[in-house]
Design a protein around this motif. Structure first.
Motif, mmCIF file in Angstrom:
data_model
loop_
_atom_site.group_PDB
_atom_site.id
_atom_site.type_symbol
_atom_site.label_atom_id
_atom_site.label_comp_id
_atom_site.label_asym_id
_atom_site.label_seq_id
_atom_site.Cartn_x
_atom_site.Cartn_y
_atom_site.Cartn_z
ATOM 1 N N VAL A 1 -13.020 -2.528 -2.251
ATOM 2 C CA VAL A 1 -12.641 -1.961 -0.916
ATOM 3 C C VAL A 1 -12.335 -3.245 0.023
ATOM 4 O O VAL A 1 -11.416 -3.198 0.708
ATOM 5 N N LEU A 2 -13.290 -3.759 0.081
ATOM 6 C CA LEU A 2 -13.465 -5.042 1.059
ATOM 7 C C LEU A 2 -12.506 -6.073 0.605
ATOM 8 O O LEU A 2 -11.553 -6.445 1.464
ATOM 9 N N GLU A 3 -12.353 -6.321 -0.603
ATOM 10 C CA GLU A 3 -11.426 -7.245 -1.094
ATOM 11 C C GLU A 3 -10.002 -6.918 -0.951
ATOM 12 O O GLU A 3 -9.046 -7.753 -0.780
ATOM 13 N N ASN A 4 -9.557 -5.482 -0.984
ATOM 14 C CA ASN A 4 -8.177 -5.216 -0.744
ATOM 15 C C ASN A 4 -7.927 -5.774 0.639
ATOM 16 O O ASN A 4 -6.730 -6.030 0.823
ATOM 17 N N VAL A 5 -8.744 -5.235 1.576
ATOM 18 C CA VAL A 5 -8.397 -5.517 2.852
ATOM 19 C C VAL A 5 -8.526 -7.301 3.293
ATOM 20 O O VAL A 5 -7.494 -7.551 4.034
ATOM 21 N N ARG A 6 -9.164 -7.750 2.767
ATOM 22 C CA ARG A 6 -9.332 -9.347 2.707
ATOM 23 C C ARG A 6 -8.093 -9.815 2.380
ATOM 24 O O ARG A 6 -7.460 -10.715 2.871
ATOM 25 N N VAL A 7 -7.514 -9.356 1.179
ATOM 26 C CA VAL A 7 -6.142 -9.849 0.698
ATOM 27 C C VAL A 7 -5.180 -9.635 1.960
ATOM 28 O O VAL A 7 -4.325 -10.570 2.064
ATOM 29 N N VAL B 41 -2.753 0.224 -3.830
ATOM 30 C CA VAL B 41 -3.953 -0.706 -3.635
ATOM 31 C C VAL B 41 -4.276 -1.304 -4.886
ATOM 32 O O VAL B 41 -3.686 -0.846 -5.928
ATOM 33 N N PHE B 42 -5.081 -2.566 -4.736
ATOM 34 C CA PHE B 42 -5.453 -3.050 -5.884
ATOM 35 C C PHE B 42 -6.618 -2.460 -6.624
ATOM 36 O O PHE B 42 -7.880 -2.479 -6.129
ATOM 37 N N PRO B 43 -6.320 -1.466 -7.749
ATOM 38 C CA PRO B 43 -7.611 -0.605 -8.271
ATOM 39 C C PRO B 43 -8.650 -1.585 -8.605
ATOM 40 O O PRO B 43 -9.795 -0.961 -8.576
ATOM 41 N N HIS B 44 -8.918 -2.612 -9.042
ATOM 42 C CA HIS B 44 -9.832 -3.000 -9.762
ATOM 43 C C HIS B 44 -10.669 -4.272 -8.652
ATOM 44 O O HIS B 44 -11.767 -4.630 -9.127
ATOM 45 N N ALA C 176 -10.519 1.792 -7.404
ATOM 46 C CA ALA C 176 -10.253 2.872 -8.349
ATOM 47 C C ALA C 176 -11.249 4.010 -8.389
ATOM 48 O O ALA C 176 -10.690 5.128 -8.769
ATOM 49 N N GLU C 177 -12.563 3.613 -7.843
ATOM 50 C CA GLU C 177 -13.385 4.720 -7.825
ATOM 51 C C GLU C 177 -13.279 5.760 -6.706
ATOM 52 O O GLU C 177 -13.917 6.796 -6.433
ATOM 53 N N LEU C 178 -12.412 5.467 -5.783
ATOM 54 C CA LEU C 178 -12.422 6.135 -4.464
ATOM 55 C C LEU C 178 -11.530 7.451 -4.813
ATOM 56 O O LEU C 178 -10.726 7.538 -5.594
ATOM 57 N N SER C 179 -11.752 8.812 -4.072
ATOM 58 C CA SER C 179 -10.824 9.810 -4.030
ATOM 59 C C SER C 179 -9.571 9.425 -3.543
ATOM 60 O O SER C 179 -9.327 8.291 -2.864
ATOM 61 N N TYR C 180 -8.636 10.294 -3.847
ATOM 62 C CA TYR C 180 -7.324 10.027 -3.283
ATOM 63 C C TYR C 180 -7.123 9.812 -1.948
ATOM 64 O O TYR C 180 -6.533 9.100 -1.350
ATOM 65 N N ARG D 264 -5.716 6.689 0.439
ATOM 66 C CA ARG D 264 -4.884 6.507 1.476
ATOM 67 C C ARG D 264 -5.391 5.912 2.685
ATOM 68 O O ARG D 264 -4.702 4.973 3.325
ATOM 69 N N ALA D 265 -6.726 6.233 2.851
ATOM 70 C CA ALA D 265 -7.161 5.610 4.103
ATOM 71 C C ALA D 265 -7.315 3.842 3.923
ATOM 72 O O ALA D 265 -7.175 3.157 4.700
ATOM 73 N N LEU D 266 -7.888 3.448 2.786
ATOM 74 C CA LEU D 266 -7.701 2.147 2.236
ATOM 75 C C LEU D 266 -6.291 1.517 2.456
ATOM 76 O O LEU D 266 -6.273 0.488 2.910
ATOM 77 N N GLU D 267 -5.231 2.171 2.238
ATOM 78 C CA GLU D 267 -3.822 1.806 2.541
ATOM 79 C C GLU D 267 -3.531 1.612 3.693
ATOM 80 O O GLU D 267 -2.990 0.631 4.321
ATOM 81 N N ILE D 268 -4.236 2.590 4.621
ATOM 82 C CA ILE D 268 -3.839 2.453 6.041
ATOM 83 C C ILE D 268 -4.699 1.215 6.593
ATOM 84 O O ILE D 268 -4.088 0.518 7.668
ATOM 85 N N ALA D 269 -5.712 1.038 6.202
ATOM 86 C CA ALA D 269 -6.518 -0.263 6.756
ATOM 87 C C ALA D 269 -5.851 -1.464 6.058
ATOM 88 O O ALA D 269 -5.710 -2.247 6.920
ATOM 89 N N THR D 270 -5.209 -1.633 4.890
ATOM 90 C CA THR D 270 -4.628 -2.741 4.729
ATOM 91 C C THR D 270 -3.102 -2.870 5.580
ATOM 92 O O THR D 270 -2.980 -4.119 5.929
ATOM 93 N N THR D 271 -2.692 -1.947 5.723
ATOM 94 C CA THR D 271 -1.357 -2.024 6.581
ATOM 95 C C THR D 271 -1.836 -2.496 8.045
ATOM 96 O O THR D 271 -1.101 -3.296 8.786
#
Length: 250
Positions: free
Chosen positions: A97-103, A91-94, A147-151, A155-162
């Motif tokens: 969460v919303l911006e990561n999915v938007r990308v 994920v893009f740490p900086h 970067a502030e999310l737990s590990y 991983r849940a965010l990564e699944i959202a981006t996929t």
């Protein structure tokens, strides 16, 4: 329409005299959760790399929905609906969460990966991004920096981006790696939810997760299939017990 989403025929990968995958005939049924397990060095990640075209096979075929994709480039495979996650969360740490999915969502628009676009244009993607965050249980974290999310939540965010890439088939490479018990339960439930209407192939070492989630299991040993079937059948196989557990008993 073929019964199998992914299929390999005689798939082989050699590295300077070492055969990592040997004559693999592997089928993944449409709409199933299919686990690929085996001891370290069994060839699981090599198979994933072959399926997603990060590696070129030495010989054999790969079929997707019955069509030969052996010589199709990795980016084209992703566009066809085969999307992969990796062992290390990507994920893009900086960004939030919303911006990561938007990308990730920009892939389907004329704004693809153009970070300099105005906020007003990118804001059009917010509704879909929030739907995806709701699907993976992260809507409350939309404005939190990744970067502030737990590990586990990363991983849940990564699944959202996929999921933003609208996959037909999702390949998960050790989705539970490095997770505590609470995160394992959360991500297992998430995989079960996102598998509805999709096909999931996963490499996973946590056998309780494999037993809980998988419709079918393929056990690899030295690049070849040792056993296949439901967990109850595979776990009772004495060859699997010996090879995978290193012991004659489960």
């Amino acid at each position: 329409m073929t019964e199998y989403v992914l299929e390999t025929r005689g798939l082989t990968k050699e590295f300077k005299g070492f055969t990592a995958v040997k004559n693999l005939n592997f089928q993944v049924r449409r709409g199933s959760i299919h686990a690929l397990i085996g001891p370290n060095g069994a060839g699981k990640t090599t198979v994933f790399n072959l399926l997603t075209k990060f590696l070129v096979p030495t010989s054999g075929q790969i079929l997707y929905h019955g069509e030969d994709i052996t010589h199709v480039a990795s980016a084209a495979i992703a566009r066809r609906g085969v999307v992969r996650s990796f062992q290390i969360s990507a994920v893009f740490p900086h960004l939030t969460v919303l911006e990561n999915v938007r990308v990730a969502l920009q892939r389907h628009t004329a704004t693809t990966f153009q970070f300099w676009r105005s906020e007003s244009i990118l804001d059009r993607l917010n509704d879909r991004a929030m739907e995806l965050l709701e699907e993976v249980g992260l809507s409350a974290f939309a404005q939190v920096t990744a970067a502030e999310l737990s590990y586990g939540r990363k991983r849940a965010l990564e699944i959202a981006t996929t999921l933003a890439l609208e996959p037909d088939t999702l390949l998960l490479d050790e989705p539970m790696a490095g997770m505590g018990h609470e995160d394992i339960g959360r991500i297992a439930n998430l995989i079960r939810r996102v598998a509805k209407g999709r096909t999931v192939v996963m490499v996973e070492h946590n056998l309780s997760v494999v037993a809980d989630l998988s419709d079918r299991i393929t056990v690899l040993m030295r690049g070849e299939i040792l056993a296949e079937g439901p967990y109850s059948e595979v776990s009772a196989n004495p060859d699997v017990r010996e090879a995978y557990m290193g012991t004659g008993h489960a």
